[in-house]
Write a protein that holds these residues in place. Structure first.
Motif, PDB file in Angstrom:
ATOM      1  N   PRO A 549       1.097  -0.832   0.289  1.00 30.88           N
ATOM      2  CA  PRO A 549       0.146  -0.300  -0.138  1.00 30.88           C
ATOM      3  C   PRO A 549       1.388   1.514  -0.253  1.00 30.88           C
ATOM      4  N   MET A 550       0.834   2.202  -0.833  1.00 32.79           N
ATOM      5  CA  MET A 550       1.064   3.826  -0.091  1.00 32.79           C
ATOM      6  C   MET A 550       1.397   4.375   0.323  1.00 32.79           C
ATOM      7  N   SER A 551       0.430   4.154   1.577  1.00 35.37           N
ATOM      8  CA  SER A 551       0.651   4.171   2.446  1.00 35.37           C
ATOM      9  C   SER A 551       2.173   4.198   3.381  1.00 35.37           C
ATOM     10  N   SER A 552       2.243   3.302   3.347  1.00 35.99           N
ATOM     11  CA  SER A 552       3.482   1.803   3.875  1.00 35.99           C
ATOM     12  C   SER A 552       4.785   3.231   3.435  1.00 35.99           C
ATOM     13  N   LEU A 553       4.569   3.724   2.698  1.00 36.31           N
ATOM     14  CA  LEU A 553       5.466   4.940   2.151  1.00 36.31           C
ATOM     15  C   LEU A 553       6.073   5.794   3.184  1.00 36.31           C
ATOM     16  N   GLU A 554       5.185   5.743   4.217  1.00 36.86           N
ATOM     17  CA  GLU A 554       5.605   7.202   5.668  1.00 36.86           C
ATOM     18  C   GLU A 554       6.649   6.832   6.233  1.00 36.86           C
ATOM     19  N   GLU A 555       6.631   4.920   6.338  1.00 37.86           N
ATOM     20  CA  GLU A 555       7.390   4.695   7.785  1.00 37.86           C
ATOM     21  C   GLU A 555       8.794   4.260   7.063  1.00 37.86           C
ATOM     22  N   VAL A 556       9.059   4.344   5.541  1.00 37.92           N
ATOM     23  CA  VAL A 556      10.166   4.618   5.076  1.00 37.92           C
ATOM     24  C   VAL A 556      10.591   5.922   5.170  1.00 37.92           C
ATOM     25  N   ALA A 630      -4.037   2.807   4.309  1.00 39.33           N
ATOM     26  CA  ALA A 630      -5.048   1.668   3.835  1.00 39.33           C
ATOM     27  C   ALA A 630      -6.013   1.320   4.266  1.00 39.33           C
ATOM     28  N   PHE A 631      -6.802   0.569   3.549  1.00 38.63           N
ATOM     29  CA  PHE A 631      -8.119  -0.102   5.468  1.00 38.63           C
ATOM     30  C   PHE A 631      -6.745  -1.371   5.242  1.00 38.63           C
ATOM     31  N   GLY A 632      -7.874  -2.070   6.769  1.00 40.41           N
ATOM     32  CA  GLY A 632      -6.568  -2.832   7.455  1.00 40.41           C
ATOM     33  C   GLY A 632      -4.969  -2.968   7.682  1.00 40.41           C
ATOM     34  N   TYR A 633      -4.649  -1.643   7.461  1.00 35.76           N
ATOM     35  CA  TYR A 633      -2.934  -1.281   7.498  1.00 35.76           C
ATOM     36  C   TYR A 633      -3.295   0.005   8.589  1.00 35.76           C
ATOM     37  N   ASP A 634      -3.751  -0.338   9.838  1.00 35.18           N
ATOM     38  CA  ASP A 634      -3.833   0.728  10.627  1.00 35.18           C
ATOM     39  C   ASP A 634      -2.133   1.433  10.820  1.00 35.18           C
ATOM     40  N   ALA A 635      -2.483   2.606  11.203  1.00 32.77           N
ATOM     41  CA  ALA A 635      -0.963   3.782  11.429  1.00 32.77           C
ATOM     42  C   ALA A 635       0.074   3.140  12.711  1.00 32.77           C
TER      43      ALA A 635
END
Length: 820
Positions: A549-556, A630-635
């Motif tokens: 999910p593109m929202s995971s870009l923030e963790e990197v 993204a749905f299912g990927y809590d921050a």
């Protein structure tokens, strides 16, 4: 009198008629250090006590943890050691702990008794004799075992995870780990705690958070013989110490005695330059660690043999995988344990120590399994390219594995008796006992990780082992020989400074830091900032694997944006910094001097660059490519930036976190007090007035013309700086002159704002708000409303761990190496 005599005779007769063999009929006996019986029908353990008034070591362990780094109740966590002995009075046996903190090391029994009777002792438990043979008593050990020996209830309460209590009906013996060995006896119990209103950390890791079941372990260990020779502590070289007060000491000598903590090690031939040991130090690696991690842990651990060779030993430090038939609970096995948690957390090295002498009986290393994934994430941000080229995966994995080798060596170092040495990084990574920041380099404009971590033991580590473990030939003046070693080490430019000298807030040494490289903190901040700039300019969707999910870009993105964070902390310590060493009378260099004015001013100017909008702005690709979660990927709030924009990524969140860090470090109250005092003695040094003038000049007086996104960042930094100064003007912990200077600069800023002709509506509002805040601070300071600064996501632990001083743990611990 006749009645009392009859009762005594009846009692004695009763025990004579109830021998141990009769009482324990149909029970299973386990021979070993302390023989015990298992009563399967009642679920009880009965202990044979043969030797009364004989000292042994007792300590509890958490063998099955909770799995939360925040709570800190990890698998393998060691409790405090206690020297205990069994004392009998009639039908009662007390488990008594003498008070070894206060002694009289004397041959005179009356002198010893005077001290013993002056200080309290501790009775850990009282047992009733149930059966006996000649000289041997049998007691029910079960109630003693069924307690919260490691303080889990207090640990849960301390971390605000609820109010819990022990539920005896849901607690029982755990037989697979209840065993006997020649030198130690081990008991394990399943303990259940029940409580109300469990906190978020518990809910995250416990199936039913109101019911917390874990396993706690109790160890009884044979104490070593008297052949160990303690070594006196010296503050100039890093060793964990143990101490006690000796009331037999002559008045002219110090009453407190300090000795280092170390393993017993002797040469077969003390006269030989290189000799095999009488008995090597052997560490065993947890086979539960998967490959390639397991091999990395083994390799890093083996580095220590280089240090012991420098001390004149051949094969004195050995590393092996724990054999299948070996038991990690056996006191004879020094263990490196691989532990899993729900989040990344600290690793640490602890030791079971004989409190009487400081001799290490067992080293116990706990390594958190998720730490390596954080290292891999950092490498992913630096060199990852998953769109057109996946060859960098090998580089990312290589850096992560190299970090594991260093981590293994670091934590084992703690269990050898060594604390952190945070000044070692100024001498080409001279110690694995430092917290290492990856040494990232730019080669032909590209990020290179090939030299990220060292691959050997450090020079300082060799000297520390030489000093602590050298077995001198008979007739050697040990004190003189040890002083010579320190002089030789200092002559190489190697010395020791530790946690108290390195923490970013409160400490002042300009070269002693966590997670840094190089001898010059300011130069390294410039270098790291350039690497950060290159990395951010190339940061886009290629940092993610296809399908992520593109929202995971923030963790990197987080560790790349904050790549400079630890070097900011280091550089801030140059401002108002003080050069010093641990010295003793008789050393050549005893001076303590402030950092010179040129270095302080260069550090200040470099720090001010980290407050500029062009440094703080988030790259446009990140703003465009980072959607809500993204749905299912809590921050995960620990791994992502905080925001004031709801679900949407906040473009001002990262700048606020980064600028807030710089301002917090630079405007540290103790630092400002030092600036006032230093400049009063040395007018050429950086003063508080000059510092604040440059800070205001780099923010308010240079930001007024900014527009767009950079303008919003500039106004944000202005407000943060202003509120920090207002807060300090009311801080009673700083010197009065600090408050006076800040009030003067606030008045001057207010006058400057009043005479500014501004047409831009945003800037006009900004200035008006500032003038209102300054007037409020002057007239009604208690009514000033401050906006809490959003802090960066967690940085530590990124690589090392708790090793010796656990940041999040304040319960009573055994002798430790926190953290890394």
């Amino acid at each position: 009198m006749k009645k009392l005599l009859f009762l005594a005779l009846f009692s004695t007769s009763l025990y004579a008629q109830n021998p141990i063999e009769t009482f324990t009929k149909d029970m299973e006996k386990k021979d070993g250090f302390l023989p015990y019986y298992w009563d399967a029908k009642k679920g009880k353990v009965y202990l044979e006590i043969k030797q009364f008034d004989t000292e042994l070591l007792y300590y509890p362990t958490l063998s099955q943890g909770i799995g939360s780094n925040d709570i800190g109740l990890d698998r393998g966590r060691l409790g405090q050691e206690h020297v205990v002995k069994f004392q009998r009075t009639g039908n009662k046996i007390l488990m008594l702990e003498p008070n070894y903190a206060y002694r009289a090391v004397s041959k005179d029994p009356l002198e010893r008794r005077a001290v013993e009777e002056s200080f309290a002792q501790s009775v850990h438990w009282g047992f009733e004799v149930l059966a006996e043979n000649a000289g041997t008593a049998l007691v029910d050990l079960t109630p003693f075992l069924m307690q919260d020996a490691v303080g889990a209830i207090q640990g849960i309460s301390r971390t605000r995870q609820g109010s819990f209590r022990l539920d005896a009906s849901r607690s029982a013996m755990y037989l697979p780990n209840t065993k006997n060995f020649p030198q130690n006896t081990e008991f394990e119990v399943t303990i259940t705690l029940t409580g109300d209103s469990p906190g978020a950390y518990l809910r995250q890791v416990v199936p039913t958070a109101s019911v917390v079941t874990m396993r706690q372990h109790h160890s009884f260990v044979q104490l070593p013989d008297n052949d160990y020779q303690p070594r006196a502590f010296d503050p100039r070289i890093g060793y964990i110490s143990t101490s006690y007060y000796d009331y037999a000491t002559p008045i002219s000598e110090p009453i407190e005695k300090r000795y280092i903590v170390r393993h017993r090690l002797k040469k077969k031939d003390p006269n030989a330059a290189l000799s095999e040991p009488v008995k090597p130090i052997v560490y065993y690696i947890d086979p539960g660690a998967p490959e390639p991690i397991r091999s990395a842990l083994v390799e890093g651990a083996k580095w220590w043999n280089q240090a012991f060779e420098a001390a004149g030993y051949k094969d004195a430090f050995q590393v092996k995988l724990l054999p299948a038939d070996a038991d990690p609970m056996d006191i004879r096995y020094n263990l490196v344990q691989w532990v899993h948690r729900s989040t990344r957390g600290w690793s640490y090295g602890a030791s079971i120590v004989d409190p009487r002498t400081g001799e290490i009986l067992k080293g116990k290393v706990t390594l958190g399994s998720l730490r390596v994934r954080q290292d891999y994430l950092i490498a992913q941000g630096l060199v990852g390219n998953f769109q057109t080229d996946t060859s960098n995966v090998e580089d990312m994995l290589g850096m992560s594995i190299d970090r594991l080798k260093q981590l293994s060596a670091h934590e084992i170092g703690h269990t050898l008796g060594l604390p952190h040495n945070y000044v070692a990084s100024i001498h080409n990574r001279a110690s694995v006992m430092d917290y290492p920041h990856m040494l990232v380099e730019l080669k032909n404009g590209k990020v290179d990780l090939s030299n990220a971590y060292d691959k050997k033991i450090g020079d300082y580590d060799k000297w520390s082992i030489i000093w602590g473990y050298q077995d001198f030939p008979k007739g050697t003046d040990e004190k003189k020989a040890l002083n010579t070693i320190v002089d030789q080490m200092y002559g190489k430019g190697l010395y020791f400074l530790t946690d108290q000298d390195a923490r970013p807030e409160g400490s002042a040494h300009p070269q002693t830091h966590l997670w840094d490289n190089g001898a010059n903190a300011t130069a390294e901040l410039k270098r790291v900032s350039e690497i950060r700039k290159v990395t951010l300019s190339n940061f886009d969707e290629r940092k993610l694997r296809t399908g992520t999910p593109m929202s995971s870009l923030e963790e990197v993105f987080v560790p790349m944006y904050m790549f400079h964070r630890f070097q900011v902390e280091a550089t801030a310590k140059v401002v108002g910094g003080v050069n010093y060493k641990f010295t003793v009378k008789g050393d050549k260099d005893l001076t303590t001097t402030p950092v010179n004015g040129l270095e302080q001013r260069e550090a200040l100017e470099t720090l001010l660059q980290t407050l500029q909008p062009d440094f703080l702005k988030v790259p446009e690709p990140v703003l465009k490519l980072t959607p809500p979660r993204a749905f299912g990927y809590d921050a995960n709030p620990r791994e992502t930036f905080k925001r004031r924009t709801g679900l949407v990524f906040d473009p001002l969140g990262p700048p606020e976190a980064s600028a807030g860090l710089t301002l917090r470090m630079l405007l540290n109250p103790e630092r400002l007090s030092r600036l006032v005092i230093q400049s009063s003695f040395h007018p050429s040094l950086l003063s508080l007035e000059e510092t604040l003038d440059k800070l205001i000049g780099a923010t308010w007086k240079s930001n007024a013309s900014r527009a767009g996104y950079e303008g919003e960042i500039a106004r944000l930094v202005d407000k943060m700086m202003l509120e920090k100064l207002i807060e300090l003007s009311n801080n009673k912990e700083v010197t009065p002159q600090v408050r006076a200077v800040i009030m003067l600069k606030l008045r001057d800023l207010n006058f400057w704002l009043q005479n500014r002709g501004i047409s831009d509506a945003k800037q006009k509002a900004h200035n008006l708000f500032a003038m209102h805040q300054i007037e409020m601070a002057k007239n009604r300071p208690s009514d000033v409303t401050m906006t809490p600064t959003m802090t960066p996501p967690d940085g530590q632990p990124i690589e090392s761990g708790y090793d010796w001083l656990a940041p999040a743990c304040d319960w009573e611990l055994p002798t430790f190496s926190k953290g890394h």
